[in-house]
Design an enzyme around this catalytic site. Sequence first.
Site, short mmCIF file in Angstrom:
data_model
loop_
_atom_site.label_atom_id
_atom_site.label_comp_id
_atom_site.label_asym_id
_atom_site.label_seq_id
_atom_site.Cartn_x
_atom_site.Cartn_y
_atom_site.Cartn_z
CG HIS A 190 -9.22 -0.18 -0.50
ND1 HIS A 190 -8.56 -0.29 0.72
CD2 HIS A 190 -10.55 -0.24 -0.23
CE1 HIS A 190 -9.46 -0.41 1.68
NE2 HIS A 190 -10.66 -0.37 1.15
CG MET A 235 -8.56 7.00 2.35
SD MET A 235 -7.78 6.99 3.97
CE MET A 235 -6.78 5.49 3.82
CG ASP A 240 -5.12 2.33 0.57
OD1 ASP A 240 -6.05 1.51 0.49
OD2 ASP A 240 -3.96 2.03 0.90
CG HIS A 289 -3.80 -1.70 -1.72
ND1 HIS A 289 -4.92 -2.44 -2.03
CD2 HIS A 289 -4.15 -0.93 -0.66
CE1 HIS A 289 -5.91 -2.12 -1.19
NE2 HIS A 289 -5.47 -1.19 -0.35
CB SER A 302 -0.90 0.01 1.25
OG SER A 302 -1.37 1.33 1.45
CG ASP A 334 -6.05 -2.89 3.22
OD1 ASP A 334 -4.96 -2.60 3.78
OD2 ASP A 334 -6.68 -2.08 2.50
CG MET A 369 -11.84 -3.31 5.11
SD MET A 369 -10.36 -2.77 4.21
CE MET A 369 -9.44 -1.87 5.47
CG MET A 385 -11.33 3.10 2.03
SD MET A 385 -9.74 3.04 2.85
CE MET A 385 -8.67 3.12 1.41
C1 DX5 Z 1 -6.15 1.71 5.33
C2 DX5 Z 1 -5.73 1.21 3.99
C3 DX5 Z 1 -4.60 0.27 4.01
C4 DX5 Z 1 -3.37 0.74 4.75
C5 DX5 Z 1 -2.78 -0.47 5.40
O1 DX5 Z 1 -7.44 2.18 5.32
O2 DX5 Z 1 -6.79 0.59 3.32
O3 DX5 Z 1 -4.29 -0.18 2.71
O4 DX5 Z 1 -2.40 1.37 3.98
O5 DX5 Z 1 -1.69 -0.09 6.18
P1 DX5 Z 1 -0.93 -1.11 7.12
O6 DX5 Z 1 -0.42 -2.24 6.30
O7 DX5 Z 1 0.17 -0.26 7.70
O8 DX5 Z 1 -1.91 -1.56 8.16
ZN ZN Z 2 -6.35 -0.35 1.38
#
Ligand code: DX5
Ligand code: ZN
Length: 229
Positions: free
Chosen positions: A69, A40, A38, A36, A11, A176, A140, A71
């Site tokens: 992904h 948000m 993210d 990956h 990620s 994740d 998740m 969010m």
């Molecule tokens: C959080 C993201 C993840 C995040 C995971 O909402 O979806 O992808 O980067 O981070 P780690 O691996 O540090 O838990």
């Molecule tokens: Zn993620």
Amino acid sequence: MFDRSIKIAPSILSADFANLGAEIRAVEAEGADWIHVDPMDGHFVPNLTIGPNVVAAIRPHVKTFMDVHLMIAPADPYIEAFAKAGSDMITIHAESGPHLHRSLQAVRGFGKKAGVALNMTTPISHIEHILDTVDMVLIMTINPGFGGQKFTHSMVGKVRDMRRMIGDRPIHIQVDGGIDPTTAPLVAAAGADVLVAGSAVFKGGSVDTPQVYGDNMRAIRAAAEAAQA
Ligand code: DX5
Ligand code: ZN
């Protein structure tokens, strides 16, 4: 044969945001299988990260597979922008809108792989009757929004139940949140094949010391492969 081998998906939330192209090239050179991403929105989750413009900007640097992904709620107004930005897979949260089936079909309509993400409190039965519209289920293992959180052990049983529900359908199970060499074997044994890891991949390294990223990924992969059913 459907590929259920372990795939490591760093990620980039834990990468240097001033240097994303180089960070992506570094983790791919060191063995990352997917990248990956993210996005948000500060509404579905309490954080703001990246939008379609940044996804488009990093696209040429991703030689493997760009796994996005979302969010974001609602997700529907942004699916086209993230598809045109060059995502290979777009994952929609089951909680992000009332017409999940339509959202997943929209993703496939743009020629992209479709994933569905389940927050920790969303039961797997929520998606039981629409599994034919997904290429991946993301279980998740933290509350989404931030990297570096602690893995939630009660999700291991959820992964196992999801694996059983999927049966021999060609659907990946991704996890994740809090994935590292100690938690990866638990989810791999339960049936996950795509392991997202942010902090556990990027910690201790930089684009000048990419072998650290490689060592971090090899440790996660080795632990997971040894445990995979
Ligand atoms: C959080 C993201 C993840 C995040 C995971 O909402 O979806 O992808 O980067 O981070 P780690 O691996 O540090 O838990
Ligand atoms: Zn993620």
